[in-house]
Design an enzyme around this catalytic site. Structure first.
Site, PDB file in Angstrom:
ATOM      1  N   SER A  77     -29.186  -5.183  40.857  1.00 44.68           N
ATOM      2  CA  SER A  77     -28.196  -5.235  41.362  1.00 44.68           C
ATOM      3  C   SER A  77     -28.077  -6.370  42.089  1.00 44.68           C
ATOM      4  CB  SER A  77     -27.519  -3.594  41.559  1.00 44.68           C
ATOM      5  OG  SER A  77     -27.735  -3.096  40.464  1.00 44.68           O
ATOM      6  N   THR A  78     -28.652  -6.879  43.337  1.00 50.46           N
ATOM      7  CA  THR A  78     -28.491  -8.246  44.404  1.00 50.46           C
ATOM      8  C   THR A  78     -28.493  -8.970  43.650  1.00 50.46           C
ATOM      9  OG1 THR A  78     -30.966  -8.658  43.996  1.00 50.46           O
ATOM     10  CG2 THR A  78     -30.221  -6.680  45.917  1.00 50.46           C
TER      11      THR A  78
END
Length: 612
Positions: A327-328
């Site tokens: 998700s980064t």
């Protein structure tokens, strides 16, 4: 017998015939003498002629020989003589020291001594010698006695003793000990910056870190000089060229701040112990130029005792290992979509909790739906469904080209060694299968190094430019003047400044309202994004139950500059997420970064009036 009268005898002697005979005799003698003299003169002249002939021949031969030696063979013989009288000497030159951005010493050459024992020269007993030396050398007395008994001479008691220990040994004034000086590389901070600095081996060659990658800058130039030597072979220093032992005072300065490095290392260790993690890393970058203020990796090693370390630790895994960012990576996809005008900042999406792509069903990490949400809320809740819908608005070919522009599948080209390039599917495979753009939208299906993720987020923090992360500032003198700095890749404009700032402001809501609340610091506007990704298996697929937890922050939001990133590999426990494991590490690092970099508090954020 009757004697004759005396007169008679006289007459006899005065006989005229006798006188004639006597005169004739004299004339014969004179003739013979003259003849002999004439013969002797003739012989002498002959001998002189022979002698002069011999001398002339010898002189002529000597002249020819001298001509041959001095003229014909003169150059060659002169060279041979000079080679016999001269010696080529390459003096030892210490490696240049390494210092951090504040000139704190990180690596230096220091004199050390090999201590030899020659028991045959002892004037004390082996037991007494052992008792005197054991406390200084930190050795057992009985073992030292056995060592002294093993042979009579040439026993190495310690291979590399520092000067302070040697001073204690020499103060004992013991016979039978010998000291041989040499230089050894010493790292004062021990393991604090080992993943950046590296180490040198016994041959004084760099094997890791900048000791390896910056070998040319660390090695001082040395030229071989020719010195005269005496008849017994001893070098005559009086004939040494002036200044041949002079070396510069330049030092290799890094961008690392040891103070921040120490705090980041401590924060990382605490969380790794708490969650029994396999390994972890912290990276802090100034996005204006790509300089790394901290780069911590755990576990690590002590370069002063590198022989005791696991060889796998010599490669800094933040540049040498790949992982799926999860998700980064979502904020970067939002930036791509905004830059291509397929979304607007105020667009809304419906998150039902799952979405069908080709023959696959994609779900959120928590298997829940979030309903109708904005783009900022997609980042807050880390919605996979929302991200898939955003990327579906992009043509796969355009999306792929943007991933390549960001550098996916390539190396960052940093100054740390052993870097590997990321992995991205081929364009044909990516475009042909709809599932590839869908999984890429939430950070899976491709891989990159941690340093590359920091580089990409740096483009959000500096107005859209892709800079090169680096740890080397250059060669400075003792006055701090720069003498040589490496050339780096020119930064590239990837996103517009407006797009980058808008995404950073969306990321701020993650810290204020979403999964990044653990990174909040009163008075400062901080943007961030959590990541809890499945850990890819080297054999394909994912390792069951294994996670990579991470958190990336950008600050200050009103004037973005710094990127702080923490990554923890395989933390244990049901509560192990990016928000619980990595975000607290980032908060601790930012709290230290603020005073060190003198970051002023953010302007008060306007509060929306509450409904009555």
């Amino acid at each position: 017998m009757q004697k004759l009268p005396s007169r008679t005898r006289l007459r006899k002697f005065r006989n005229p015939g006798f006188k004639k005979q006597q005169k004739g005799s004299k004339r014969g003698l004179l003739g013979t003498l003259a003849s002999n003299i004439q013969n002797q003169t003739s012989n002498t002249n002959s001998r002189l002629f022979v002698v002069w002939g011999v001398l002339m021949a010898a002189g002529l031969g000597l002249g020819i020989k001298l001509y041959n030696l001095q003229i014909v063979k003169g150059t060659k013989l002169t060279e041979q003589a000079r080679n016999q009288q001269m010696v080529d000497l390459r003096p030892f030159m210490p490696r240049r020291p390494v210092v951090d951005r504040n000139s704190e010493l990180l690596a230096i050459d220091r004199p050390v001594y090999t201590l030899y024992a020659h028991p045959k020269l002892f004037d004390k007993s082996n037991e007494e010698m052992a008792e005197r030396l054991a406390p200084i050398l930190a050795k057992d007395t009985a073992e030292l006695v056995k060592t002294f008994q093993s042979k009579r001479s040439g026993i190495i008691l310690a291979p590399a003793l520092p000067e302070e220990i040697i001073d204690r040994v020499t103060s004992l004034r013991l016979n039978g000990l010998e000291l041989i000086q040499k230089y050894s590389r010493y790292y004062p901070p021990d393991d604090l910056v080992s993943d950046v600095v590296g180490y040198v081996n016994v041959d004084r060659r760099g094997q890791a870190g900048v000791e390896y990658s910056q070998e040319k800058l660390l090695e001082r130039p040395v030229q071989t000089v020719r010195l005269s030597r005496s008849g017994n072979g001893a070098v005559m220093p009086d004939h040494a060229p002036e200044g041949f032992l002079h070396f510069d005072d330049l030092r290799l300065q890094l961008t690392i701040d040891s103070r921040l490095q120490r705090i980041a290392s401590l924060a990382l260790k605490q969380q790794m112990e708490k969650f029994d993690a396999k390994r972890g890393a912290v990276i802090v970058m100034d996005a204006l130029d790509g300089s790394l203020l901290a780069l911590v990796s755990q576990p690590t090693y002590n370069p002063n005792e590198y022989a005791k370390a696991n060889i796998s630790l010599f490669k800094n895994w933040t540049v040498a290992d790949l992982y799926e960012p999860g998700s980064t990576f979502k904020p970067l996809n939002v930036a791509i979509a905004l830059e291509n005008s397929v979304i607007k900042p105020d667009d809304m999406f419906n998150d039902s909790g799952s979405i069908r792509v080709a023959n696959y069903t994609i779900k959120n990490a928590m298997n829940n739906g979030n309903g109708r949400i904005s783009i900022a809320q997609i980042l807050q809740y880390s919605s996979n469904i929302g991200m898939v819908q955003i990327i579906q608005r992009l043509k796969p070919s355009i999306y792929y080209n943007w991933l390549e522009r960001l550098g996916l599948g390539q190396k960052v080209d940093t100054d740390l060694p052993f870097e590997v390039g990321g992995r991205l599917k081929s364009q044909e495979e990516f475009i042909a299968s709809p599932i590839e753009p869908a999984t890429t939208s939430f950070g899976q299906g491709f891989s990159m190094t941690p340093i590359q993720l920091v580089q990409m987020h740096g483009a959000l923090a500096n107005g859209g430019k892709l800079v090169t992360p680096h740890v080397v500032r250059g060669l400075i003198d003792t006055k701090g003047q720069m003498h040589d700095s490496p050339t780096r890749t020119v930064s590239r404009q990837i996103f517009s400044a407006a797009t980058a700032q808008k995404v950073v402001e969306m990321m701020e809501t993650v810290v204020n309202e979403g999964s990044g609340k653990a990174a909040q610091i009163p008075g400062y506007r901080i943007a961030g994004k959590t990541g809890t990704a499945q850990k890819a298996s080297p054999n394909g697929g994912y390792i069951k139950g294994a996670r990579m937890t991470s958190f990336v922050a950008i600050l200050p939001v009103e004037s973005p500059r710094y990127v702080v990133f923490a990554l923890v590999d395989e933390p244990k426990g049901e509560s192990a997420y990016g928000s619980t494991v990595a975000a607290p590490i980032v908060k601790s690092v930012i709290e230290a970064l603020i005073p060190l970099e003198e970051i002023p508090p953010s302007k008060p954020i306007e509060q929306q009036p509450k409904a009555p």
